[in-house]
Write an enzyme that holds these catalytic residues in place. Structure first.
Site, PDB file in Angstrom:
ATOM      1  N   THR A  92      12.007  -0.209   8.050  1.00  0.00           N
ATOM      2  CA  THR A  92      11.165  -1.132   7.229  1.00  0.00           C
ATOM      3  C   THR A  92      11.754  -1.735   6.397  1.00  0.00           C
ATOM      4  OG1 THR A  92       9.525   0.896   7.726  1.00  0.00           O
ATOM      5  CG2 THR A  92       8.340  -0.518   6.516  1.00  0.00           C
ATOM      6  N   GLY A 140      12.293   7.659   2.959  1.00  0.00           N
ATOM      7  CA  GLY A 140      13.127   8.422   2.704  1.00  0.00           C
ATOM      8  C   GLY A 140      14.432   9.046   2.706  1.00  0.00           C
ATOM      9  N   GLU A 181       4.554   6.463  11.289  1.00  0.00           N
ATOM     10  CA  GLU A 181       4.544   5.968  12.356  1.00  0.00           C
ATOM     11  C   GLU A 181       3.661   5.008  13.237  1.00  0.00           C
ATOM     12  OE1 GLU A 181       7.410   7.625  13.853  1.00  0.00           O
ATOM     13  OE2 GLU A 181       8.167   8.535  12.325  1.00  0.00           O
TER      14      GLU A 181
END
Lengths: 659, 659
Positions: B138, B177, B421
Site C-alpha cells: 500500500t 505493519g 485486506e
C-alpha cells in the site's frame, strides 16, 4: 497552494458559499462575529490543539485546565462575557477542548436550585474559579433512573448537619466530570432522611478537597475513573462518602428546606427543573452533535475529491472517489442530514425559547410537548449523526482510521452523546408514551399539542406518485412520512390497548410493545424533520441559487430516509414496490446532482483548518503532504525504541555474518 | 464469589454448556488442547495484558515486541510448532497483542513468490528473527487498486541491479505493519521497468535498516505513521526510497524473472497468488472478527444481567436490564449472528481447504467461486460484526464507554477489518460481478458453480406462511431469503443490460448500478448464511438440548434479518404486510425465549477473564468492584497533576479566607 482537484470543485458552485454560510449562522453579521471569536482564539498559542493526537490522558487533562484558566483572562481581555453574543462561539472555537464544563453545571444547579443566600455565597467564588465545582448525580449502579440513587444524607438536628454516606459500592458516584482531579466542591444528589423517613433525592453542596493543599477532605475518597473512548481531557471521577458532615445550609433549598427541628418543607414548583434537563438535551445538539457531523462531512468530502482510486473509464486517469456512485451513496446522505438537523435544531431552539418565556409567566402547558420533543430529538439526532460520522470515517478507508484524519476522535466523541444526558432508548420510550397518550386523546376528539395534531388526521389512502419526478415533490414525500408515523403510532397504541384488554397487566403490556414504541417515536421525529426541512426550503428566497441546492438536499434526505426504512412505507401498501423503484431512481439521480456542489456545501460550514485539525480535510487538500508531516511529529518517531536494544539487537547482530 | 444475579442465570440452562463449547471447538479434544494453550500463555506473566488500557503507544509497541520474542522461546519450551495443532490457538490466547504479524506475511510472500534459492536464503533467517521483515504494498495514494502503485524499480543491466524510487509523495509506502520501527527488510511492490518499458507490479526484497545499528540504509526514509484508532502495539510505517539499489537476485522470481541482459521472462501461473489473497480474507474472519464479536456479546450479556435499572413492575426491585424487550432486541440478534457466522466460517474454511487441494492438482475451476465467496463474506461478515460490537458497546451505557469495559478496544479493532485486506464496497462489487455473470449464464442454461445454482431456480410466487408459527419453519424463511436474493441479482442484471442496450457505455452503466449491485451481493451472502445455519441445525443431534437452542438462534437470526431488510422482502409482495406482522410477532416471542439461555450461550464461547480483559464481563459478574479496582491503577491516579500546582493552587489559595 490548493490541490487542483479540490480547486476545480469550487469553480462550479451553483450558489454563493458566503451567502449560505451567513444563512447557517443566522446573518452575515453573526458570521463576522463568529469569525472574530475564532480568530482571536486560534491566534492565541495557549489554545493550540496541534499536538492533541500525540498526548497522553495526563497531558490532555493538564492542557484543558490550562486552557480553562487562560480562557477567563482571554474573555476579560476581549471584553467577552458569559451573557454576551460572542459567548456561544467560544466553545465551538475551542472544539470543546477545555476543562470545567461541569463546573458550569455546578453553577447552573446552584443558580436554579439554590436560595438567594446560597447563590450570593457560592456563585461569586465559583465564577472566579476560587473553587472548582462538579455535579455528582450518576452512581456506579445508577444512571438515568434517578429514584434508584443510593447515596444517603441523614439529617442530625442535634448538630444541624447532614451526614452523607455511600452505603455500598454501587452507590459510589461515578462519571462526574471535573471531579476526578480538579474539583474542590460538588453538588451531591442523595436520598434525604429525616428522623428515619426518606424524602427522596435532593442536592447538597459538599466540599471534597482541601483549598489549602487539594488533598481529599475527611471521609472523602475521590479519584479519576481512568481511560475512556474519548474525553481524555476531562477528569471524570469517582467519589465515596464516609460520614461526611455538612451544615444544614448546604442543602440547595429554593424548593425544599429542612428546618432546624427537622420539619421538611417543599415549596414552589419543581417543574422548572424538568425544563432545565430538557433544555440541556436540546442545547447539546448543536455543539456536541451537529458540529462533529459537519466536520466529518467536510473532511470526508474534501478527501474524496483529492483521493483517486481505480478507473471509471478505461484509458482515463484514476477517478476521484467521489465520482463513484457508491461513495456518493455513503457521503451525500450524511451531508443532507447535517443540513436537515441544522434546520430542525433552529426550530427546536426557537420553540424552547418560546416555551421558556411561557414558563416564566407560569404557563406550563407546553411542558409535556417540549419534554417529548427534546427526548425524541436528542435520541434520534445523536443516533443518526453518530452513524453518519462513522460512515464518513469508513468512507475514507485506511487514512480515515488514522487519528491524524481527525475522524476517529470525532466519532468516539459523538458516540458518547448517545449515552449521556439520558440513554437514547429510554428517551425514545418517553416520547412514545407522549405519542400514545396524544393519539388516544386525539381519537376521542380531545385537543392535543400542535406537533401531534397530525395523529388525528390519519387517512388510509395510497401514495399518489406516478413517476420518479413526483417523488421530488415535498408534498408527496412529507405525506408519506406522515402516513407512516401515524400508522406506527396508531398500530402500537392499539396493540397496547388489545393486550391490556385481553388481561395482560399494564406494565407487562408496555414492555411487550417497547420495540415497536421505539420505532414509532423515531418515525415521529423523522417526519417532523422532513416536514420542517421542506418548509424551510419553501421559505428561502431564490437568491444566489441557495433555495435550489437546499431543495436537492431536502429531497435527498427525504428519499434516503424512505429507502432506509422501505419496509415501513411498503408495509400497508401506501407506497407500492413499483413506486419504491421510482424513489430509488430519483434518489440515484439526486446523488449525481448533489455531488456537483458537494465541496461548496461543506465549505459553507466554514471550519478553519485548525478547527478541523485533520490531515485529510484541510481547505487546500494537501492530504498526503500533511499526513507525512504530521506523522513525523509523533512520539513514536522521537526516540529509538528501547525494544530495539532490549529485544532485537541481540538477535539481529548474529545475522551480520550471514548476509 | 459469583454475583447472585449472574449465578442464577446459569442454573436454568436448557443445554450443556460444556457440550456446546466442544461443538464450537470441533470436539472435546480440541477444547482441551485450546485450554492447555490458553493456560500456558496466561500463566506466563510475560504475556500479561493487565496494564494494556493504561499504556502509551510507545509502551504498547515495546510490550508487543517483547511478547513476540518471548513467544519463540515459549513455543520451543512447550514443543509447539508453526505446523502443529496448537498453533491456531496461540493468537487467540494472546488476543492478537503481539508484534511481527507482517513479518509472517513477509515470510509467506517469499515462500509463495520466491524461487527455491530465495526461499533457502531468506526463510531460515526470518524464522529465527535474524532479520525482521515487513510487506510494503500500500502507498499513501494507492490502496486496493494495485495497478496504480507508483513506486518504480528500474533494471540496470550494467550493474545487474534494480534502482528503486519513490517518484512522488503519493508513492510513499504507508501503513505496512512492523515497518515503522522494527523491520530490517521488506518486500516492496514496485512497477518494474526494463529498458524503458513497464512490466507492471513486482515484488522486491529490500533491506531498509542496518543490522549493525538499526539506522536506515542509504536512500531510505522510514518511520512510524503515528496514532491510529487502535493497533497501538503495531508500528505501521512509511517508507521512501531514493535511488536504492538492490541486486537482481532480490526480485522474487518464482513466476517472473529478469535475465542478466534484461530479458523479461514470465513462467507458470499467477493464479495461485490470487488464492493467497483469497485465503487471507477467509482466515481473518475467525480471529479478527468472530472472536471480538463473541467477546463483546459475552461482556454485554453478562453485564446486562448484573446491571439493574428502573422497575418493570411497580413495587418490585429494579429489573435486570436484559429483562427489557428493548435490551433483548439490541443484544440477542448479535448473539445469534455470532453463532450464524461461526457456522458459516466453518463452511468457508472447509470449502477453501477443498479448493486448495484442487488447485494443487492444477484444477482451477473453483477459483472464481472461491474469490466471489471470500470477497462477499469478508465484506458482509466484517460489516455485520462491526455494527454488532458497536451495538454491544452502546447497550452497556456509560460503563461500556469506559476503556475498562474492554468494548472500546474491541470496537476500534474490529472496525479496521472493514477497511484492510480489501475495502468492503470494492469487494462486494467483485462478488456482484460474479453473480451477474452467473445469473446471465444460468438464464441461458449454462452450468454455474454450486453456490449460485439457485439463481436459475427463480420462482415468482409468494410466501406460503399463514401464521406466526409458520415463520419458525426454516424452509419458509430460507425460501424467502432465496427469493429476495434472486430478485435483487436479476433485477440489477436486467437494469444493467437495459442501460447498455439503450446505448450507455458499459463502465457508465456499471457505475450507475453499483448501489444496487452492492445490495444484491449482500443479499446473496445473507441467504447463504441463513441456509447454512438452518442446515447445520438440522444435522445436530438432539443431545443435551443443543439442537433446540441452536434452532431458536437460527430462527432469531433469520427473522431479525427479514425485519431489518423488510423493504426488500415486501417489495414485490413475496411477503405481505400482514405476514410481516407475523414475522415481527414470532421475532418478539423468540427474544423472550432466547433471553433465558443468554448467559449459558455466551459462557459456551469459553473466554477466560484474562482474555476478555473487561471490568464488565468477568465470569463472576463483580462489575462494580472491578471497575473501582481497575480505575485506581490508572496513571491519572498515580500523580498529583502539575495542573494543580501551576494553574489551580494560585486561584484556590485566595479562597481560603472567604469560606
Amino acid at each position: 497552494s490548493v490541490n487542483p482537484d479540490l480547486a476545480s470543485e469550487r469553480q462550479t458552485a451553483s450558489f454563493s458559499v458566503e451567502e449560505l454560510t451567513a444563512r447557517l449562522d443566522g446573518s452575515a453579521e453573526h458570521t463576522r462575529m463568529r469569525r472574530a471569536v475564532v480568530e482571536a482564539i486560534e491566534h492565541d498559542p495557549a489554545f493550540s490543539r496541534e499536538d492533541q493526537y500525540f498526548q497522553s490522558q495526563n497531558e490532555r487533562y493538564e492542557a484543558a485546565v490550562r486552557k480553562a484558566v487562560h480562557l477567563r483572562r482571554k474573555m476579560h481581555e476581549m471584553g467577552w462575557t458569559e451573557d454576551g453574543p460572542e459567548y456561544k462561539y467560544i466553545y465551538r472555537a475551542l472544539s470543546g477542548d477545555v476543562a470545567f464544563l461541569l463546573h458550569r453545571i455546578f453553577m447552573r444547579s446552584i443558580s436554579v436550585l439554590g436560595s438567594d443566600e446560597q447563590v450570593a455565597k457560592w456563585i461569586p467564588l465559583a465564577s472566579q474559579y476560587q473553587l472548582i465545582g462538579s455535579y455528582a448525580q450518576t452512581e456506579l449502579g445508577h444512571g438515568t433512573y434517578l429514584q434508584g440513587l443510593e447515596t444517603t444524607a441523614v439529617f442530625d438536628s442535634a448538630t444541624q448537619e447532614f451526614t452523607l454516606n455511600t452505603p455500598k459500592i454501587s452507590a459510589m458516584k461515578w462519571w462526574p466530570g471535573d471531579m476526578g482531579r480538579s474539583a474542590t466542591h460538588t453538588v451531591v444528589f442523595a436520598q434525604l432522611y429525616i428522623h428515619g423517613k426518606c424524602h427522596g433525592v435532593h442536592p447538597f453542596i459538599v466540599q471534597i478537597r482541601s483549598l489549602q493543599d487539594h488533598s481529599p477532605c475527611p471521609g472523602i475518597t475521590v479519584g479519576d475513573i481512568g481511560p475512556k473512548m474519548n474525553f481524555e481531557h476531562i477528569d471524570n471521577g469517582y467519589l465515596m462518602l464516609q460520614n461526611v458532615r455538612i451544615p444544614r445550609e448546604n442543602m440547595l433549598n429554593k424548593f425544599c428546606q429542612v428546618q432546624p427541628d427537622g420539619t421538611y418543607v417543599r415549596r414552589g414548583s419543581q417543574k422548572i427543573n424538568y425544563l432545565t434537563m430538557t433544555t440541556v438535551r436540546i442545547s447539546l445538539i448543536s455543539d456536541e452533535v451537529l458540529i462533529p457531523l459537519m466536520k466529518a462531512c467536510t473532511i470526508a468530502i474534501r478527501y474524496s475529491v483529492v483521493r483517486r482510486q481505480s478507473k471509471l473509464k478505461p484509458g482515463e486517469e484514476e477517478a476521484k472517489i467521489l465520482d463513484y456512485q457508491t461513495q456518493q451513496e455513503k457521503l451525500l446522505p450524511q451531508l443532507a442530514a447535517a443540513y436537515a438537523f441544522h434546520f430542525i435544531n433552529d426550530y427546536l431552539q426557537e420553540l424552547f425559547n418560546r416555551g421558556y418565556r411561557e414558563i416564566q409567566r407560569k404557563n406550563f402547558d407546553m411542558l409535556p410537548e417540549l419534554h417529548a420533543l427534546s427526548s425524541g430529538f436528542k435520541a434520534t439526532v445523536t443516533q443518526h449523526c453518530t452513524s453518519a460520522v462513522e460512515i464518513c470515517l469508513r468512507a475514507c478507508g485506511g487514512h480515515g482510521y488514522s487519528s491524524l484524519s481527525g475522524l476517529p476522535s470525532l466519532y468516539t466523541k459523538i458516540l458518547a452523546s448517545c449515552i449521556y444526558e439520558g440513554e437514547n432508548t429510554i428517551l425514545l420510550l418517553q416520547t412514545a408514551r407522549f405519542l400514545v397518550k396524544c393519539f388516544m386523546a386525539a381519537s376521542t376528539g380531545q385537543l392535543v399539542p400542535p406537533s401531534v395534531t397530525y395523529l388525528a388526521a390519519a387517512k388510509p389512502g395510497t401514495c399518489p406518485a406516478r413517476n420518479k419526478a413526483d417523488f421530488l415533490s415535498p408534498d408527496v414525500y412529507t405525506e408519506a412520512y406522515q402516513h407512516m408515523a401515524v400508522r406506527l403510532v396508531s398500530s402500537t397504541a392499539l396493540k397496547l390497548q388489545d393486550l391490556i384488554q385481553s388481561g395482560v397487566k399494564k406494565h407487562d403490556a408496555w414492555n411487550q410493545c417497547t420495540v415497536q414504541l421505539v420505532q414509532a417515536a423515531k418515525a415521529h421525529c423523522h417526519y417532523i424533520t422532513v416536514k420542517h426541512f421542506a418548509e424551510t426550503v419553501e421559505k428561502l428566497d431564490t437568491k444566489a441559487g441557495i433555495q435550489q441546492v437546499m431543495k436537492h438536499l431536502c429531497d435527498l434526505f427525504a428519499l434516503h430516509g424512505i429507502l432506509s426504512a422501505a419496509g415501513a412505507f411498503l408495509h400497508d401498501g401506501y407506497i407500492s414496490g413499483a413506486q419504491m423503484d421510482m424513489v430509488s431512481a430519483s434518489y440515484l439521480d439526486l446523488l449525481a446532482v448533489v455531488r456537483k456542489d458537494a465541496v461548496p456545501l461543506v465549505d459553507a460550514f466554514d471550519f478553519t483548518d485548525k478547527s478541523l485539525n485533520s490531515a485529510l480535510g484541510s481547505y487546500d487538500g494537501q492530504v498526503y503532504q500533511r499526513l507525512y508531516e504530521w506523522a513525523q511529529k509523533s512520539p513514536t518517531n522521537k526516540q529509538v525504541s528501547p525494544a530495539y536494544e532490549r529485544y532485537l539487537k541481540p538477535l539481529l547482530h548474529s545475522t551480520l555474518s550471514k548476509l
